[in-house]
Structure formats: structure tokens, C-alpha cells
Design a protein around this motif. Structure first.
Motif, mmCIF file in Angstrom:
data_model
loop_
_atom_site.group_PDB
_atom_site.id
_atom_site.type_symbol
_atom_site.label_atom_id
_atom_site.label_comp_id
_atom_site.label_asym_id
_atom_site.label_seq_id
_atom_site.Cartn_x
_atom_site.Cartn_y
_atom_site.Cartn_z
ATOM 1 N N LEU A 254 0.818 -1.202 0.000
ATOM 2 C CA LEU A 254 0.000 0.000 0.000
ATOM 3 C C LEU A 254 0.855 1.255 0.000
ATOM 4 N N GLY A 255 0.345 2.295 -0.664
ATOM 5 C CA GLY A 255 1.030 3.583 -0.708
ATOM 6 C C GLY A 255 0.066 4.711 -0.418
ATOM 7 N N PRO A 256 0.581 5.908 -0.090
ATOM 8 C CA PRO A 256 -0.273 7.054 0.203
ATOM 9 C C PRO A 256 -1.232 7.351 -0.944
ATOM 10 N N GLY A 257 -2.459 7.668 -0.579
ATOM 11 C CA GLY A 257 -3.479 8.007 -1.558
ATOM 12 C C GLY A 257 -4.303 6.830 -2.047
ATOM 13 N N GLN A 258 -3.850 5.618 -1.829
ATOM 14 C CA GLN A 258 -4.630 4.466 -2.266
ATOM 15 C C GLN A 258 -5.835 4.264 -1.348
ATOM 16 N N VAL A 259 -6.907 3.748 -1.947
ATOM 17 C CA VAL A 259 -8.145 3.508 -1.204
ATOM 18 C C VAL A 259 -8.315 2.008 -0.998
ATOM 19 N N LEU A 260 -8.435 1.633 0.251
ATOM 20 C CA LEU A 260 -8.583 0.237 0.657
ATOM 21 C C LEU A 260 -10.058 0.002 0.978
ATOM 22 N N ARG A 261 -10.677 -0.922 0.254
ATOM 23 C CA ARG A 261 -12.093 -1.240 0.475
ATOM 24 C C ARG A 261 -12.201 -2.701 0.885
ATOM 25 N N THR A 262 -12.853 -2.936 2.019
ATOM 26 C CA THR A 262 -12.981 -4.273 2.572
ATOM 27 C C THR A 262 -14.459 -4.564 2.750
ATOM 28 N N VAL A 263 -14.934 -5.656 2.168
ATOM 29 C CA VAL A 263 -16.364 -5.958 2.161
ATOM 30 C C VAL A 263 -16.576 -7.391 2.648
ATOM 31 N N VAL A 264 -17.507 -7.545 3.579
ATOM 32 C CA VAL A 264 -18.009 -8.874 3.921
ATOM 33 C C VAL A 264 -19.513 -8.860 3.673
ATOM 34 N N GLU A 265 -19.951 -9.780 2.857
ATOM 35 C CA GLU A 265 -21.351 -9.861 2.450
ATOM 36 C C GLU A 265 -22.284 -9.805 3.662
ATOM 37 N N GLY A 266 -23.242 -8.908 3.627
ATOM 38 C CA GLY A 266 -24.229 -8.800 4.686
ATOM 39 C C GLY A 266 -23.801 -7.994 5.877
ATOM 40 N N LEU A 267 -22.506 -7.631 5.953
ATOM 41 C CA LEU A 267 -21.993 -6.900 7.112
ATOM 42 C C LEU A 267 -21.633 -5.458 6.797
ATOM 43 N N GLY A 268 -21.525 -5.113 5.519
ATOM 44 C CA GLY A 268 -21.139 -3.755 5.161
ATOM 45 C C GLY A 268 -19.706 -3.691 4.664
ATOM 46 N N GLU A 269 -19.189 -2.481 4.601
ATOM 47 C CA GLU A 269 -17.858 -2.299 4.043
ATOM 48 C C GLU A 269 -17.062 -1.271 4.824
ATOM 49 N N LEU A 270 -15.756 -1.437 4.762
ATOM 50 C CA LEU A 270 -14.783 -0.448 5.219
ATOM 51 C C LEU A 270 -14.231 0.244 3.988
ATOM 52 N N ARG A 271 -14.084 1.548 4.057
ATOM 53 C CA ARG A 271 -13.472 2.289 2.953
ATOM 54 C C ARG A 271 -12.486 3.281 3.568
ATOM 55 N N ASN A 272 -11.203 2.996 3.386
ATOM 56 C CA ASN A 272 -10.162 3.740 4.089
ATOM 57 C C ASN A 272 -9.083 4.222 3.118
ATOM 58 N N THR A 273 -8.768 5.493 3.193
ATOM 59 C CA THR A 273 -7.693 6.068 2.387
ATOM 60 C C THR A 273 -6.381 5.940 3.140
ATOM 61 N N CYS A 274 -5.337 5.526 2.446
ATOM 62 C CA CYS A 274 -4.026 5.383 3.062
ATOM 63 C C CYS A 274 -3.303 6.725 3.038
ATOM 64 N N VAL A 275 -2.751 7.118 4.165
ATOM 65 C CA VAL A 275 -2.003 8.367 4.267
ATOM 66 C C VAL A 275 -0.654 8.095 4.921
ATOM 67 N N ALA A 276 0.331 8.884 4.544
ATOM 68 C CA ALA A 276 1.653 8.739 5.153
ATOM 69 C C ALA A 276 1.629 9.281 6.569
ATOM 70 N N GLU A 277 2.338 8.624 7.462
ATOM 71 C CA GLU A 277 2.460 9.107 8.824
ATOM 72 C C GLU A 277 3.180 10.442 8.845
ATOM 73 N N LYS A 278 2.633 11.388 9.590
ATOM 74 C CA LYS A 278 3.255 12.700 9.694
ATOM 75 C C LYS A 278 4.470 12.648 10.589
ATOM 76 N N SER A 279 5.457 13.479 10.262
ATOM 77 C CA SER A 279 6.662 13.526 11.084
ATOM 78 C C SER A 279 6.321 14.070 12.474
ATOM 79 N N ALA A 280 7.043 13.578 13.458
ATOM 80 C CA ALA A 280 6.793 14.031 14.838
ATOM 81 C C ALA A 280 7.181 15.484 14.993
#
Length: 280
Positions: A254-280
Motif C-alpha cells: 500500500l502507498g499514500p493516496g490508495q483507497v482500501l475497500r474491505t467488504v463482507v457480504e451482509g456486514l457492510g464495508e470499510l473504505r479507508n484512504t491510506c495516508v503517510a504518517e506525519k513527522s513528529a
């Protein structure tokens, strides 16, 4: 029933889905609700103000479970692609609650890893205290099911023989959007047979069925309850099927900006954008 934990006016609230709205409960989250011995009655009949589904902000389904127990190597297809032997017993590891994020939150890619991978999973949440539970009684202790993506830093996972360091990076594990009670899915006494799928930027990476689990829900809960007492709200992730990025040739991560979609039938979906960790 379908239950969720929502961010609402600066705090979190447990809620029940009613059509196009959620009905809010006084409980701070689904885990707190499950701690009430009469949670099924309260969840079915209680509630107050409503929020349209179109306006909700999902928090992690159970923000602070007492335990997060995960299984590795629990689908034959994943065992084969990783070149591992079929285990005789469930392969267990843990996470900390700081890894958990909501169904639409950003996945934070660790600054110290460039091998972050996806792992779509069926999750379930404990609804009753469980200790030394026989397998034929285990399903009575399941509150419901949810969607999990066990996002993994493969390079850190392999630094030692133990999985944990690659599995519990901050803000990497989406869980939700809802807890779906077993009666919503058909036979409440069996592991549900649901399609499970993971997409990256719309491309299907994983597709399988939860009935292909090597160790099913009842066997997992019974096994873990022989090790330690399970409490209402504890989250268990049941493992991922084949198709992870690390099992491909060439490998994909995975890289920054990619969209991760996770689906389980009947349970719904996760839709998450990948972002780089910010510097401390």
C-alpha cells in the motif's frame, strides 16, 4: 440488529440502525453496551435521538476492547501463498486498541515501513463472559459479526518469530461499520457463509468465503476461552484468505493516496484512504 459506535457532538455513542437512521443510546460505545447483561433487550427497544445514516462518522466498533485476539494462517489459500504448513491449532496473536480506526478513517502508513499489506477478515465480538466454553455452546457467547482489515507491516512482522510488531502499528486496523447479530445472517449456531473481498483502488485483490475458514467461530471462541476469560466487547479477527500483496509476484504494498475497500457480504464495508504518517 445492527449496532454501531458513532462520533457525535465531540464524543462517541452506541447506536442501533433503523432503516436510514441510527438511534442513539446513552452508552458510550458498543463495548459498553455489551457489558450490560440485558444488552439485547436494551439495544432492541431503547434509544433516543436519531442521526441519518448519510451523516454519521463511524468510530471503531469497539474502541477499547479488553482484548483483541487475531488468527493467522486460517484459510488454506493464504497458508499456501505464504508457504507455511497447515497448523494443527489456531495461530494466535494480539493487537492493542491504539491500532483500531473507524470504517471511514484514514489508514496511517508507518513511516518506518515500506511493506504495508492488506488482510480482509471476518471479525466477531464477544457478548457474554466466556471461560472454558465447550464448542457446542460457544455460539451463544457471540454478540455479532463485523468487518476487519488486519493491515500489516510485513517487514516488521518478520523481524522476529512473533507477529505482534507488524500487526499493531498506530491507526492501521479499521473495524466496523456495524456489529450484525447472528440472527440477521441466518443460522445463529454456525459460522456464516459470506463472501469476503478486498479491493485496492477498485481492483479486487482478495475474494473468498468465510465458510473456508480452517478453524470456525465456535472452535476459535472455545479454544481462546481455555486460555483466558473472554469478556463482552472483546474483538476476535478470524484470519485472511489468499490474495495479500506479500504473496504476489511481484509483491505489492500500500502507498499514500490508495483507497482500501474491505467488504463482507451482509456486514457492510470499510473504505479507508491510506495516508503517510506525519513527522513528529
Amino acid at each position: 440488529m445492527r449496532l454501531a459506535t458513532l462520533r457525535h457532538h465531540g464524543r462517541t455513542r452506541a447506536a442501533r440502525r433503523d432503516g436510514d437512521s441510527y438511534v442513539l443510546f446513552p452508552h458510550s460505545d458498543v463495548g459498553t453496551l455489551l457489558g450490560d447483561p440485558d444488552w439485547r433487550v436494551r439495544a432492541a427497544t431503547g434509544g433516543g435521538a436519531t442521526v441519518p445514516v448519510s451523516e454519521v462518522d463511524y468510530a471503531p466498533l469497539v474502541p477499547h476492547p479488553n482484548k483483541i485476539v487475531c488468527l493467522g494462517l486460517n484459510y488454506a489459500s493464504h497458508i499456501a501463498e505464504m508457504g507455511r504448513d497447515v497448523p494443527a491449532y489456531p495461530t494466535l496473536f494480539a493487537k492493542y486498541d491504539g491500532a483500531l480506526i473507524g470504517a471511514r478513517d484514514d489508514v496511517v502508513l508507518p513511516a518506518v515501513s515500506d511493506r504495508v499489506d492488506w488482510e480482509a477478515e471476518l471479525g466477531f465480538v464477544v457478548g457474554r463472559t466466556a471461560r472454558h466454553v465447550p464448542r457446542d455452546e460457544a455460539m451463544d457467547h457471540v454478540a455479532g459479526y463485523t468487518v476487519v482489515n488486519d493491515v500489516t507491516a510485513r517487514d516488521w512482522q518478520r523481524r522476529t518469530r512473533e507477529f505482534l510488531s507488524g500487526k499493531t502499528f498506530e491507526s492501521t486496523t479499521p473495524v466496523g461499520p456495524e456489529l450484525v447479530t447472528p440472527d440477521e445472517l441466518g443460522d445463529p449456531g454456525a459460522t456464516p457463509d459470506l463472501e469476503i473481498r478486498c479491493e485496492v483502488d477498485g481492483e479486487v485483490m482478495q475474494r473468498s468465503r468465510t465458510s473456508d475458514l480452517l478453524f470456525g467461530i465456535a472452535e476459535i471462541l472455545s479454544y481462546v476461552s481455555d486460555i483466558i476469560t473472554l469478556h463482552p466487547g472483546d474483538l476476535i479477527a478470524t484470519g485472511t484468505p489468499g490474495g495479500v500483496g506479500d504473496g504476489r509476484d511481484p509483491k505489492l504494498y500500500l502507498g499514500p493516496g490508495q483507497v482500501l475497500r474491505t467488504v463482507v457480504e451482509g456486514l457492510g464495508e470499510l473504505r479507508n484512504t491510506c495516508v503517510a504518517e506525519k513527522s513528529a
